[in-house]
Design a protein around this motif. Structure first.
Motif, PDB file in Angstrom:
ATOM      1  N   LYS A 164     -33.423 -18.233  -4.990  1.00  0.00           N
ATOM      2  CA  LYS A 164     -34.230 -19.156  -5.794  1.00  0.00           C
ATOM      3  C   LYS A 164     -35.441 -18.480  -6.440  1.00  0.00           C
ATOM      4  O   LYS A 164     -35.947 -18.939  -7.456  1.00  0.00           O
ATOM      5  CB  LYS A 164     -34.691 -20.331  -4.940  1.00  0.00           C
ATOM      6  N   THR A 165     -35.918 -17.381  -5.850  1.00  0.00           N
ATOM      7  CA  THR A 165     -37.125 -16.727  -6.365  1.00  0.00           C
ATOM      8  C   THR A 165     -36.909 -15.294  -6.825  1.00  0.00           C
ATOM      9  O   THR A 165     -37.659 -14.784  -7.656  1.00  0.00           O
ATOM     10  CB  THR A 165     -38.232 -16.712  -5.299  1.00  0.00           C
ATOM     11  N   GLY A 166     -35.914 -14.619  -6.272  1.00  0.00           N
ATOM     12  CA  GLY A 166     -35.713 -13.202  -6.550  1.00  0.00           C
ATOM     13  C   GLY A 166     -36.437 -12.300  -5.559  1.00  0.00           C
ATOM     14  O   GLY A 166     -36.341 -11.072  -5.644  1.00  0.00           O
ATOM     15  N   ALA A 167     -37.169 -12.885  -4.608  1.00  0.00           N
ATOM     16  CA  ALA A 167     -37.880 -12.079  -3.616  1.00  0.00           C
ATOM     17  C   ALA A 167     -36.892 -11.251  -2.797  1.00  0.00           C
ATOM     18  O   ALA A 167     -35.864 -11.763  -2.350  1.00  0.00           O
ATOM     19  CB  ALA A 167     -38.693 -12.983  -2.692  1.00  0.00           C
ATOM     20  N   ILE A 168     -37.205  -9.976  -2.614  1.00  0.00           N
ATOM     21  CA  ILE A 168     -36.352  -9.081  -1.829  1.00  0.00           C
ATOM     22  C   ILE A 168     -36.694  -9.266  -0.354  1.00  0.00           C
ATOM     23  O   ILE A 168     -37.830  -9.031   0.074  1.00  0.00           O
ATOM     24  CB  ILE A 168     -36.537  -7.621  -2.259  1.00  0.00           C
ATOM     25  N   LEU A 169     -35.720  -9.678   0.426  1.00  0.00           N
ATOM     26  CA  LEU A 169     -35.923  -9.972   1.839  1.00  0.00           C
ATOM     27  C   LEU A 169     -35.582  -8.790   2.739  1.00  0.00           C
ATOM     28  O   LEU A 169     -36.074  -8.703   3.864  1.00  0.00           O
ATOM     29  CB  LEU A 169     -35.087 -11.186   2.249  1.00  0.00           C
ATOM     30  N   ALA A 170     -34.720  -7.918   2.270  1.00  0.00           N
ATOM     31  CA  ALA A 170     -34.369  -6.714   3.029  1.00  0.00           C
ATOM     32  C   ALA A 170     -33.897  -5.657   2.041  1.00  0.00           C
ATOM     33  O   ALA A 170     -33.246  -5.969   1.044  1.00  0.00           O
ATOM     34  CB  ALA A 170     -33.277  -7.000   4.060  1.00  0.00           C
ATOM     35  N   MET A 171     -34.253  -4.404   2.326  1.00  0.00           N
ATOM     36  CA  MET A 171     -33.779  -3.278   1.525  1.00  0.00           C
ATOM     37  C   MET A 171     -33.692  -2.072   2.448  1.00  0.00           C
ATOM     38  O   MET A 171     -34.698  -1.502   2.849  1.00  0.00           O
ATOM     39  CB  MET A 171     -34.705  -2.984   0.348  1.00  0.00           C
ATOM     40  N   VAL A 172     -32.462  -1.724   2.804  1.00  0.00           N
ATOM     41  CA  VAL A 172     -32.221  -0.627   3.740  1.00  0.00           C
ATOM     42  C   VAL A 172     -31.283   0.383   3.097  1.00  0.00           C
ATOM     43  O   VAL A 172     -30.294   0.008   2.461  1.00  0.00           O
ATOM     44  CB  VAL A 172     -31.614  -1.159   5.058  1.00  0.00           C
ATOM     45  N   SER A 173     -31.617   1.646   3.260  1.00  0.00           N
ATOM     46  CA  SER A 173     -30.764   2.727   2.767  1.00  0.00           C
ATOM     47  C   SER A 173     -30.620   3.757   3.873  1.00  0.00           C
ATOM     48  O   SER A 173     -31.620   4.168   4.478  1.00  0.00           O
ATOM     49  CB  SER A 173     -31.387   3.366   1.515  1.00  0.00           C
ATOM     50  N   HIS A 174     -29.377   4.155   4.151  1.00  0.00           N
ATOM     51  CA  HIS A 174     -29.106   5.168   5.180  1.00  0.00           C
ATOM     52  C   HIS A 174     -28.350   6.336   4.580  1.00  0.00           C
ATOM     53  O   HIS A 174     -27.470   6.127   3.757  1.00  0.00           O
ATOM     54  CB  HIS A 174     -28.269   4.567   6.306  1.00  0.00           C
ATOM     55  N   PRO A 175     -28.727   7.562   4.987  1.00  0.00           N
ATOM     56  CA  PRO A 175     -29.723   7.902   6.001  1.00  0.00           C
ATOM     57  C   PRO A 175     -31.141   7.715   5.478  1.00  0.00           C
ATOM     58  O   PRO A 175     -31.368   7.686   4.268  1.00  0.00           O
ATOM     59  CB  PRO A 175     -29.439   9.382   6.284  1.00  0.00           C
ATOM     60  N   ALA A 176     -32.068   7.592   6.406  1.00  0.00           N
ATOM     61  CA  ALA A 176     -33.474   7.411   6.071  1.00  0.00           C
ATOM     62  C   ALA A 176     -34.256   8.639   6.534  1.00  0.00           C
ATOM     63  O   ALA A 176     -33.679   9.625   6.996  1.00  0.00           O
ATOM     64  CB  ALA A 176     -34.001   6.139   6.716  1.00  0.00           C
ATOM     65  N   TYR A 177     -35.573   8.579   6.424  1.00  0.00           N
ATOM     66  CA  TYR A 177     -36.422   9.694   6.854  1.00  0.00           C
ATOM     67  C   TYR A 177     -37.770   9.133   7.297  1.00  0.00           C
ATOM     68  O   TYR A 177     -38.083   7.975   7.026  1.00  0.00           O
ATOM     69  CB  TYR A 177     -36.608  10.702   5.711  1.00  0.00           C
ATOM     70  N   ASP A 178     -38.552   9.938   7.952  1.00  0.00           N
ATOM     71  CA  ASP A 178     -39.877   9.525   8.409  1.00  0.00           C
ATOM     72  C   ASP A 178     -40.918  10.037   7.409  1.00  0.00           C
ATOM     73  O   ASP A 178     -41.147  11.252   7.323  1.00  0.00           O
ATOM     74  CB  ASP A 178     -40.147  10.097   9.795  1.00  0.00           C
ATOM     75  N   PRO A 179     -41.566   9.143   6.637  1.00  0.00           N
ATOM     76  CA  PRO A 179     -42.538   9.594   5.633  1.00  0.00           C
ATOM     77  C   PRO A 179     -43.746  10.311   6.225  1.00  0.00           C
ATOM     78  O   PRO A 179     -44.437  11.049   5.513  1.00  0.00           O
ATOM     79  CB  PRO A 179     -42.971   8.289   4.948  1.00  0.00           C
ATOM     80  N   SER A 180     -44.014  10.111   7.511  1.00  0.00           N
ATOM     81  CA  SER A 180     -45.203  10.712   8.115  1.00  0.00           C
ATOM     82  C   SER A 180     -45.130  12.234   8.139  1.00  0.00           C
ATOM     83  O   SER A 180     -46.170  12.907   8.184  1.00  0.00           O
ATOM     84  CB  SER A 180     -45.419  10.172   9.529  1.00  0.00           C
ATOM     85  N   VAL A 181     -43.912  12.792   8.093  1.00  0.00           N
ATOM     86  CA  VAL A 181     -43.813  14.258   8.086  1.00  0.00           C
ATOM     87  C   VAL A 181     -44.340  14.838   6.778  1.00  0.00           C
ATOM     88  O   VAL A 181     -44.687  16.023   6.711  1.00  0.00           O
ATOM     89  CB  VAL A 181     -42.361  14.733   8.330  1.00  0.00           C
ATOM     90  N   LEU A 182     -44.401  14.009   5.736  1.00  0.00           N
ATOM     91  CA  LEU A 182     -44.913  14.463   4.446  1.00  0.00           C
ATOM     92  C   LEU A 182     -46.391  14.129   4.270  1.00  0.00           C
ATOM     93  O   LEU A 182     -47.046  14.660   3.368  1.00  0.00           O
ATOM     94  CB  LEU A 182     -44.103  13.849   3.302  1.00  0.00           C
ATOM     95  N   SER A 183     -46.916  13.227   5.081  1.00  0.00           N
ATOM     96  CA  SER A 183     -48.324  12.842   4.949  1.00  0.00           C
ATOM     97  C   SER A 183     -49.245  13.671   5.842  1.00  0.00           C
ATOM     98  O   SER A 183     -50.463  13.524   5.791  1.00  0.00           O
ATOM     99  CB  SER A 183     -48.504  11.358   5.273  1.00  0.00           C
TER     100      SER A 183
END
Length: 485
Positions: A164-183
């Motif tokens: 009804k709104t277009g709001a994205i309720l979930a977005m998952v992509s595999h494989p994933a990664y940990d962004p903290s290793v880049l921060s």
């Protein structure tokens, strides 16, 4: 003045003019563009000197900055780690902001956006320490976790929308990664992690839900073909159409078979509803040729296929070939040949059907707030198109319900809830396992969630994969999470 001196004087004057023009161009015309470059070290230093805004899901941070005792003052952390990596993206002093919300909304998060101009002025006048805006996402934490768990160690993607709104309720992509290793502020470790992530052949930094190498949608695309047939006025959901064991294609010696032995119905005939229910290739291949390329492509475009959209990350446009002869059209009508889709686009098709034929623009940022929780901006649902009439949407819903009730999608059934859906098993070449698909929505009569799932190369089932067996249970888990089942 002699000629050589005049020439030298002219040359010097031209050089001064060129210098003046170039410096003016850089300082006034290119200034904003250069300042906003993610690899601009001066901008990064300025940004790191103030607290970066949070990225929130249900009020909880999935990306936030914490005080650091080094010269950069703040360290970006990701409490959600790889669960939200393709949504947050990364914020790195070495490589800038990118890969998700961090890159797409860097100006807001860093506090440099024009939307925050008056707040920056107020902060300066009051002596308050400047900080970036925080972004509250539309993600449903339970649906995100359910999608991640159900997809498991298989490569692929899951997208869920509020129809009804277009709001994205979930977005998952595999494989994933940990962004903290880049921060991290350890440059050597960041560079090593960056090199490792980019060298990984499984491409963990690619958000398969909206980008990367797009997928053939397989039989999920039959929803679009069925929509074109119903919208043409030549067919109803109970129309009887040809459904032989093999469809004779013109201009080629290669014919189109079904994925199961035999014809789709008695005397090689089948109703449109039954054809979708059992995923009859020959019936939909015939429909594609009967409708013609122009009508077929026009219906695809009404669902948003080919549109350039951002959520706010840029979404790679899905596509239907511009030129189609008869056999290519038959193959395209069943989601093969060169039809290519993102999981987000497939979810938008189901969402459009669920929403009385209206496709809403998908979005991920629900609200932008200041550090003192004042609302700076709030999302407003936006209609993209009327893909089909309400009557056609109703017919497609009934047809898709049959798929889940007694057809190829029974694994998506939810006790006490009516579910509409469509399976897909997309071939990608000789000797390669198929991609497994499912798309659908629930409850069918008043949808709260529309979902699309793709599992690359059949996942753990490999060559034995089918959309109904591999992808449908994942979609079921996500829909149950949204519905609180």
């Amino acid at each position: 003045m002699n000629a050589p001196i005049r020439r030298i004087s002219t040359l010097v004057a031209l050089l001064f003019a060129a210098l003046l023009l170039s410096s003016t161009w850089i300082q006034f015309v290119q200034a904003k563009e250069l300042q906003e470059r993610p690899d601009n070290r001066r901008t990064l230093l300025a940004n790191y000197a103030r607290e970066r805004g949070q990225i929130l899901v249900g009020g909880n941070p999935i990306a936030r900055s914490v005080p650091s005792d080094d010269e950069l003052k703040w360290l970006r952390t990701y409490p959600g780690k790889d669960l939200y990596s393709h949504i947050t993206g990364y914020y790195s002093f070495t490589y800038g902001a990118g890969g998700g919300i961090e890159g797409a909304e860097d100006a807001l998060l860093s506090g440099s956006s024009d939307k925050l101009f008056y707040r920056r002025v107020t902060d300066i006048l009051t002596g308050k320490e400047q900080s970036g805006a925080s972004l509250e996402l539309t993600i449903n934490a339970k649906a995100q976790a359910a999608a991640d768990k159900a997809l498991g160690n298989q490569r692929g993607a899951v997208v869920a929308l509020d129809p009804k709104t277009g709001a994205i309720l979930a977005m998952v992509s595999h494989p994933a990664y940990d962004p903290s290793v880049l921060s991290s502020h350890d440059t050597a470790k960041v560079q090593a992690a960056w090199k490792e992530l980019n060298a990984d052949k499984s491409r963990p930094m690619v958000n398969r839900a909206i980008a990367g190498n797009l997928y053939p949608p397989g039989s999920t695309f039959k929803v679009v073909t069925a929509a074109a047939a119903l919208e043409s006025g030549k067919f109803t959901e109970e129309s009887s159409i040809p459904g032989p064991a093999t469809l004779d294609l013109p201009l080629t010696t290669t014919n189109l078979p079904n994925d199961f032995p035999g014809a789709c119905g008695p005397n090689n005939r089948v109703t449109l509803t039954r054809a979708l229910e059992i995923s009859c290739n020959t019936a939909f291949g015939w429909l594609g040729m009967e409708l013609g390329a122009d009508e077929f492509r026009s219906q695809a475009a009404k669902f948003g296929i080919g549109d350039r959209i951002s959520v706010p990350m840029t979404v790679t446009p899905s596509s239907v070939p511009a030129e189609l002869n008869a056999p290519q059209l038959a193959q395209s009508a069943i989601g093969q040949y060169d039809v290519r889709m993102t999981p987000l686009q497939v979810a938008m098709i189901s969402a459009g059907v669920a929403n009385n034929g209206i496709v809403m623009k998908p979005y991920l940022v629900g609200r932008v707030t200041s550090s003192d929780l004042e609302t700076i901006d709030e999302a407003s649902p936006e209609q993209m198109s009327q893909a089909v009439s309400a009557d056609t949407a109703g017919a497609l819903t009934r047809m898709m319900q049959k798929v889940v009730e007694s057809g190829t999608g029974t694994a998506a059934q939810i006790s006490g809830v009516s579910v509409a859906g469509k399976t897909g098993t997309a071939q990608q070449g000789p000797g390669q396992p198929p991609h497994a698909w499912f798309t659908g929505f629930a409850p069918a009569d008043d949808a709260k969630v529309a979902v699309a799932v793709v599992v690359e190369d059949g996942g753990t089932a490999g060559n034995e994969a089918a959309g109904g067996r591999v992808a449908a249970p994942i979609a079921k888990a996500v829909m149950e999470a949204v519905l609180g089942r």
